[in-house]
Design a protein around this motif. Structure first.
Motif, mmCIF file in Angstrom:
data_model
loop_
_atom_site.group_PDB
_atom_site.id
_atom_site.type_symbol
_atom_site.label_atom_id
_atom_site.label_comp_id
_atom_site.label_asym_id
_atom_site.label_seq_id
_atom_site.Cartn_x
_atom_site.Cartn_y
_atom_site.Cartn_z
ATOM 1 N N GLY A 158 0.791 -1.225 0.000
ATOM 2 C CA GLY A 158 0.000 0.000 0.000
ATOM 3 C C GLY A 158 0.822 1.273 0.000
ATOM 4 N N MET A 159 1.893 1.333 0.785
ATOM 5 C CA MET A 159 2.673 2.564 0.844
ATOM 6 C C MET A 159 3.409 2.819 -0.461
ATOM 7 S SD MET A 159 4.149 3.111 4.674
ATOM 8 C CE MET A 159 4.390 4.825 4.262
ATOM 9 N N ALA A 160 3.783 1.758 -1.173
ATOM 10 C CA ALA A 160 4.396 1.928 -2.492
ATOM 11 C C ALA A 160 3.365 2.471 -3.475
ATOM 12 C CB ALA A 160 4.976 0.597 -2.987
ATOM 13 N N HIS A 161 2.139 1.944 -3.410
ATOM 14 C CA HIS A 161 1.061 2.475 -4.244
ATOM 15 C C HIS A 161 0.788 3.944 -3.891
ATOM 16 C CE1 HIS A 161 -0.117 -1.171 -6.326
ATOM 17 N NE2 HIS A 161 -0.212 -1.842 -5.185
ATOM 18 N N SER A 162 0.774 4.247 -2.603
ATOM 19 C CA SER A 162 0.528 5.624 -2.166
ATOM 20 C C SER A 162 1.617 6.562 -2.691
ATOM 21 C CB SER A 162 0.482 5.698 -0.642
ATOM 22 O OG SER A 162 -0.557 4.910 -0.120
ATOM 23 N N ASN A 163 2.850 6.088 -2.693
ATOM 24 C CA ASN A 163 3.969 6.863 -3.218
ATOM 25 C C ASN A 163 3.717 7.252 -4.670
ATOM 26 O OD1 ASN A 163 6.535 7.763 -4.147
ATOM 27 N ND2 ASN A 163 7.562 6.513 -2.620
ATOM 28 N N MET A 164 3.240 6.285 -5.459
ATOM 29 C CA MET A 164 3.017 6.532 -6.884
ATOM 30 C C MET A 164 1.842 7.489 -7.102
ATOM 31 S SD MET A 164 4.754 5.633 -9.502
ATOM 32 C CE MET A 164 5.662 4.302 -8.693
ATOM 33 N N VAL A 165 0.750 7.290 -6.363
ATOM 34 C CA VAL A 165 -0.416 8.175 -6.508
ATOM 35 C C VAL A 165 -0.060 9.591 -6.052
ATOM 36 C CG1 VAL A 165 -2.764 8.628 -5.705
ATOM 37 C CG2 VAL A 165 -2.079 6.303 -6.293
ATOM 38 N N ILE A 197 -0.693 14.513 -20.159
ATOM 39 C CA ILE A 197 -1.553 13.927 -19.125
ATOM 40 C C ILE A 197 -1.612 12.408 -19.244
ATOM 41 C CG2 ILE A 197 -3.913 13.826 -18.240
ATOM 42 C CD1 ILE A 197 -4.240 16.750 -19.114
ATOM 43 N N VAL A 198 -1.924 11.905 -20.435
ATOM 44 C CA VAL A 198 -2.074 10.457 -20.617
ATOM 45 C C VAL A 198 -0.760 9.715 -20.372
ATOM 46 C CG1 VAL A 198 -2.583 8.633 -22.285
ATOM 47 C CG2 VAL A 198 -4.093 10.619 -22.107
ATOM 48 N N PRO A 199 0.380 10.136 -20.951
ATOM 49 C CA PRO A 199 1.636 9.430 -20.654
ATOM 50 C C PRO A 199 1.976 9.396 -19.172
ATOM 51 C CG PRO A 199 1.919 10.863 -22.545
ATOM 52 C CD PRO A 199 0.580 11.189 -21.973
ATOM 53 N N GLY A 200 1.735 10.504 -18.455
ATOM 54 C CA GLY A 200 2.036 10.528 -17.022
ATOM 55 C C GLY A 200 1.181 9.562 -16.236
ATOM 56 N N VAL A 201 -0.123 9.545 -16.532
ATOM 57 C CA VAL A 201 -1.022 8.618 -15.848
ATOM 58 C C VAL A 201 -0.673 7.175 -16.204
ATOM 59 C CG1 VAL A 201 -3.420 7.861 -15.657
ATOM 60 C CG2 VAL A 201 -2.886 10.298 -15.676
ATOM 61 N N LEU A 202 -0.313 6.946 -17.473
ATOM 62 C CA LEU A 202 0.050 5.593 -17.908
ATOM 63 C C LEU A 202 1.282 5.084 -17.173
ATOM 64 C CD1 LEU A 202 -0.772 3.364 -19.872
ATOM 65 C CD2 LEU A 202 0.717 4.398 -21.596
ATOM 66 N N ILE A 203 2.268 5.950 -16.973
ATOM 67 C CA ILE A 203 3.461 5.556 -16.214
ATOM 68 C C ILE A 203 3.079 5.123 -14.804
ATOM 69 C CG2 ILE A 203 5.554 6.454 -15.114
ATOM 70 C CD1 ILE A 203 6.000 8.158 -17.599
ATOM 71 N N SER A 204 2.217 5.900 -14.158
ATOM 72 C CA SER A 204 1.822 5.561 -12.787
ATOM 73 C C SER A 204 1.067 4.237 -12.742
ATOM 74 C CB SER A 204 0.968 6.685 -12.196
ATOM 75 O OG SER A 204 -0.275 6.788 -12.856
ATOM 76 N N ALA A 249 0.961 -1.493 -11.340
ATOM 77 C CA ALA A 249 0.770 -2.902 -11.696
ATOM 78 C C ALA A 249 2.001 -3.719 -11.312
ATOM 79 C CB ALA A 249 0.494 -3.026 -13.193
ATOM 80 N N LEU A 250 3.173 -3.150 -11.522
ATOM 81 C CA LEU A 250 4.424 -3.823 -11.150
ATOM 82 C C LEU A 250 4.512 -3.972 -9.632
ATOM 83 C CD1 LEU A 250 6.811 -4.930 -12.761
ATOM 84 C CD2 LEU A 250 7.975 -2.749 -12.403
ATOM 85 N N ALA A 288 1.990 -4.236 -7.613
ATOM 86 C CA ALA A 288 1.025 -5.275 -7.246
ATOM 87 C C ALA A 288 1.616 -6.667 -7.435
ATOM 88 C CB ALA A 288 -0.248 -5.122 -8.075
ATOM 89 N N ILE A 289 2.375 -6.842 -8.530
ATOM 90 C CA ILE A 289 3.034 -8.135 -8.780
ATOM 91 C C ILE A 289 4.063 -8.414 -7.686
ATOM 92 C CG2 ILE A 289 4.546 -9.380 -10.357
ATOM 93 C CD1 ILE A 289 3.165 -7.854 -12.659
ATOM 94 N N PHE A 290 4.887 -7.414 -7.376
ATOM 95 C CA PHE A 290 5.885 -7.578 -6.327
ATOM 96 C C PHE A 290 5.226 -7.791 -4.964
ATOM 97 C CE2 PHE A 290 8.988 -4.814 -8.932
ATOM 98 C CZ PHE A 290 9.422 -5.931 -9.627
ATOM 99 N N GLY A 291 4.060 -7.164 -4.762
ATOM 100 C CA GLY A 291 3.367 -7.299 -3.488
ATOM 101 C C GLY A 291 3.013 -8.741 -3.184
ATOM 102 N N ARG A 292 2.554 -9.450 -4.199
ATOM 103 C CA ARG A 292 2.200 -10.859 -4.002
ATOM 104 C C ARG A 292 3.434 -11.750 -3.950
ATOM 105 N NH1 ARG A 292 -3.181 -11.962 -7.764
ATOM 106 N NH2 ARG A 292 -4.518 -10.374 -6.781
ATOM 107 N N ARG A 293 4.397 -11.447 -4.816
ATOM 108 C CA ARG A 293 5.580 -12.305 -4.889
ATOM 109 C C ARG A 293 6.458 -12.167 -3.654
ATOM 110 N NH1 ARG A 293 8.954 -11.960 -10.349
ATOM 111 N NH2 ARG A 293 6.949 -12.770 -11.061
ATOM 112 N N TRP A 294 6.610 -10.941 -3.164
ATOM 113 C CA TRP A 294 7.507 -10.676 -2.032
ATOM 114 C C TRP A 294 6.755 -10.470 -0.720
ATOM 115 C CZ3 TRP A 294 10.607 -6.385 -5.030
ATOM 116 C CH2 TRP A 294 11.346 -6.987 -6.043
ATOM 117 N N ASN A 295 5.439 -10.590 -0.766
ATOM 118 C CA ASN A 295 4.611 -10.395 0.425
ATOM 119 C C ASN A 295 4.905 -9.042 1.071
ATOM 120 O OD1 ASN A 295 2.631 -11.177 2.283
ATOM 121 N ND2 ASN A 295 4.155 -12.019 3.702
ATOM 122 N N LEU A 296 4.790 -7.991 0.274
ATOM 123 C CA LEU A 296 5.042 -6.643 0.769
ATOM 124 C C LEU A 296 4.025 -6.278 1.859
ATOM 125 C CD1 LEU A 296 5.764 -4.718 -2.564
ATOM 126 C CD2 LEU A 296 7.421 -5.522 -0.870
#
Length: 425
Positions: A91-98, A174-181, A186-187, A189-197
């Motif tokens: 969650g905190m990694a997601h919060s960082n990005m948002v 606007i679109v490229p910036g949002v797409l990067i986030s 998504a990355l 989220a993948i690490f969250g499950r794999r590494w149990n963040l």
């Protein structure tokens, strides 16, 4: 040309600031022409390179970001981001990005994002169980959203020197910036499950979001104010930047979070950052004049087109060139030197000027987080104490993901130009 190139490389390697490197290389190039009267072009181009009204927007945007950061706006944005996505795994990694997306609409600078979140979110993430290199990597990956989502100082520079609509560039970012986030999240989220963040406390709820929104809404007004004024055609980017400063000052005074000492420090910091950027712009103008006189841009364009005339191949070669140059050269200098060379080449193969500008800016933005001279890496290393090597190792997955976004933006113009066309740019 060889002597100028060697001068440039040697001075850069011995650690001379890039602004001086560009100026000395330009003067050496003028000396190689062999006519003494051309030396008068150096001071003329130095001042002419800065004699553009839109450049005034840069110090205003930088100062507005300084004021908002000093008044604690960063913390309120982080709270809102945490209320929105903090309950997820990682969650905190997601919060960082948002929060990076929200903060981008205020400062428009990657290093400001990296410094602000390096001081606040990285220690908070470490205290919750994240590794420090991973926390720094997430912050670095999110920091380049700053100069992608408007307002962006790089877009002001590009639009000014290339005669492209700055408002159109703002809309296209606007679109490229949002797409990067979204790709980075998504990355995560993948690490969250794999590494149990670590997972945030509680669940998503409207009450926490509403409470956080009530605290942060004054900050959210600023990007809406800036973009509304510019995209609505009410003001120029420079005038909108001045309005942003007035709004930030008024907010700081009302909240009683600014002192005369704070104001002095913010003005000093703004002067320092602006002075560095303007020195690079001015001295790069000298080198740019010499390159134009020697018809080097035309030679580079012919060399690229002679390899193969397919537009797809030309775009790929230009992207590789931008990414390579970005490894060694300051992003502002690279933009000022390469944009007049590459942008006309891209329009020759049918790319829209606004699309070409966004592609060039995004490619150079990525170089902000690549060694050996990635500015965001140095900022994070200095404020967190983490080694650049460790940050870079953790950053590779995000770097590859953002390179994927760059490829999509480069070869799918509709995605970038959808909003500008919708607004009539």
């Amino acid at each position: 040309m060889l002597i100028v190139a060697l001068t440039f490389i040697v001075l850069l390697l011995i650690g001379l600031p890039v602004g001086y490197v560009l100026g000395v290389a330009g003067i050496v190039g003028i000396a190689q022409i062999g006519e003494t009267q051309f030396f008068a072009m150096a001071p003329e181009r130095f001042f002419a390179g800065l004699d553009l009204f839109p450049f005034l927007a840069m110090p205003f945007f930088i100062l507005a970001g300084e004021i908002m950061n000093r008044t604690g706006i960063t913390a309120s944005l982080v709270k809102l981001a945490d209320a929105l996505v903090g309950w997820l795994r990682g969650g905190m990694a997601h919060s960082n990005m948002v929060a990076s997306v929200m903060f981008a609409g205020i400062t428009g600078a990657a290093t400001a994002d990296a410094a602000a979140f390096g001081n606040t979110l990285v220690p908070a993430m470490v205290s919750k169980g994240y590794s420090r290199p991973f926390a720094c990597a997430v912050t670095a990956a999110g920091s380049i959203i700053g100069p992608t989502i408007p307002p962006s100082t790089l877009m002001v520079v590009y639009g000014s020197i290339m005669g492209v609509s700055i408002a159109g560039l703002f809309a296209a970012g606007i679109v490229p910036g949002v797409l990067i986030s979204l790709v980075c999240m998504a990355l995560i989220a993948i690490f969250g499950r794999r590494w149990n963040l670590p997972k945030g406390d509680g669940k998503f709820g409207l009450c926490p979001v509403w409470n956080a929104f009530k605290e942060s809404w004054p900050a959210l007004v600023m990007p809406a104010l800036i973009l509304g004024c510019i995209l609505g055609g009410f003001t120029t980017p420079t005038e909108a930047a001045a309005i942003a400063v007035a709004y930030a000052l008024l907010l700081g005074i009302i909240q009683r979070k600014l002192s005369w000492s704070d104001l002095y420090q913010m003005l000093a910091r703004t002067s320092l950052v602006t002075g560095i950027i303007f020195l690079i712009i001015a001295t790069a103008s000298i080198l740019g004049w010499w390159m134009t006189f020697e018809q080097i841009p035309q030679a580079i364009a012919q060399a690229i087109l002679s390899v193969r005339s397919s537009p797809s191949v030309v775009i790929l070669m230009i992207l590789l060139l931008l990414l390579f140059i970005g490894l060694f050269l300051d992003i502002n200098a690279a933009l000022i030197i390469l944009a007049p060379v590459l942008a006309p080449l891209l329009t020759t193969i049918g790319m829209e000027p606004v699309h070409a500008g966004i592609m060039i800016i995004l490619a150079l933005n990525i170089s902000l987080m690549t060694p050996p001279v990635g500015a965001c890496l140095f900022v994070l290393a200095s404020v967190t104490g983490e080694r650049i090597e460790a940050i870079t190792k953790a950053l590779w997955p995000f770097l590859l993901a953002e390179l994927g976004v760059l490829i999509v933006i480069a070869y799918w113009p509709t995605l970038t130009l959808f909003i500008p066309r919708l607004l009539g740019f």
